[in-house]
Design an enzyme around this catalytic site. Structure first.
Site, PDB file in Angstrom:
ATOM      1  CE  LYS A 141      37.363  43.929  35.309  1.00  0.00           C
ATOM      2  NZ  LYS A 141      37.845  45.300  35.085  1.00  0.00           N
ATOM      3  NE  ARG A 194      42.660  44.361  40.195  1.00  0.00           N
ATOM      4  CZ  ARG A 194      41.421  44.059  40.580  1.00  0.00           C
ATOM      5  NH1 ARG A 194      40.544  43.585  39.687  1.00  0.00           N
ATOM      6  NH2 ARG A 194      41.042  44.234  41.837  1.00  0.00           N
TER       7      ARG A 194
END
Length: 302
Positions: free
Chosen positions: A229, A263
């Protein structure tokens, strides 16, 4: 290592059970979108998406999360078009594996279609933005991931402000948990997610990563979606394709703070990370033990 007191440690899905008091589940990300955040459409084709899902299972993933619409701002997609993207992947994967399958959607119509195709979990990254979503989950008895986010789906939320990001995210999730339970969703079907990077800047997300235990303390298995991210890229000054090591560190920090689902995109590395942590915690045995085991590896003659 923080060990949260889970209200419902054992979660049973259609083909597998996971005891989150002694396991960390690796969730693989498979996006059937032409403009996905990380893979830039490489799994948009049906065969590519199914193969990526099966490869993730072979690499040790416990869970596959299938999405048809990115979280990032963009034009709306009809529920039928979104369902046409995700349902065939779910159906083909379910026919070949007992892996836990979730669908990343905020639309109740897509959720129903995905459940009919074999999905175990609704991963709603918008925190029940659609008023009917909680009802669909309750009626069908599937699992749900409740995620913190503030904006309307696929819209810009400029310069998010928090006085206390951890406290505010925790309070938001508590409200959503109350709503879920009042709607009829069983507590043993709920996963929570503080929403790394979702309507948060890098400082906010770093604070959540370091303070993850405050989220895990809510007593439900907590998910950390940290893989590749922007907060990792901005912290380390790295492009998306060079954030794997930072992703493993962030995942480890969250697990040490009580996360029980991660995740991730890089599945073999994620599985290795989780298995080492689980072994250190005494939840699993090493694959083998030879080092300094005299009966197995006797000392050399002097």
């Amino acid at each position: 290592m923080f060990l949260p007191q889970l209200k419902y440690p054992l979660h049973t899905f259609s083909g597998r059970s996971i005891d989150f008091s002694r396991r960390v589940a690796v969730m693989a990300v498979v996006n059937r979108t032409p403009d996905s955040f990380y893979d830039a459409g490489s799994t948009f084709g049906l065969d590519q998406a199914v193969n990526a899902s099966l490869h993730a299972v072979d690499a040790g993933a416990d869970w596959v999360d299938i999405g048809g619409v990115p979280f990032s701002p963009g034009p709306a997609l009809s529920w039928r078009e979104e369902a046409e993207r995700v349902v065939p992947v779910i159906a083909k994967l379910r026919a070949q594996s007992d892996v836990v399958i979730s669908v990343d959607t905020f639309l109740p119509e897509v959720a129903r279609a995905a459940i009919d195709a074999g999905a175990d979990v609704i991963n709603d990254t918008t925190g029940f933005s659609h008023p009917q979503m909680a009802q669909v989950v309750a009626e069908t008895g599937v699992h749900v991931v409740i995620t913190h986010s503030l904006a309307e789906p696929r819209t810009i939320y400029p310069r998010p402000q928090y006085q206390d990001v951890i406290g505010e995210v925790r309070e938001y999730l508590q409200r959503k948990l109350t709503h879920a339970r009042e709607t009829g969703i069983s507590g043993e079907k709920i996963i929570i997610d503080p929403g790394h990077d979702l309507n948060k800047n890098t400082r906010h997300t770093l604070d959540l990563t370091a303070g993850f235990s405050a989220i895990a303390e809510l007593g439900y298995p907590a998910l950390a979606a940290v893989s590749n991210k922007d907060f990792i890229g901005e912290t380390l000054d790295l492009p998306k394709q060079e954030r794997m090591l930072g992703s493993m560190v962030a995942a480890t920090m969250c697990i040490m703070g009580g996360a029980r689902v991660i995740r991730m995109h890089n599945i073999p590395e994620s599985v290795q990370t989780v298995r080492l942590i689980e072994a250190a915690a005494g939840w699993r045995e090493p694959a083998y033990q030879i080092h300094n085991m005299s009966e197995v590896n006797p000392p050399a003659h002097r």
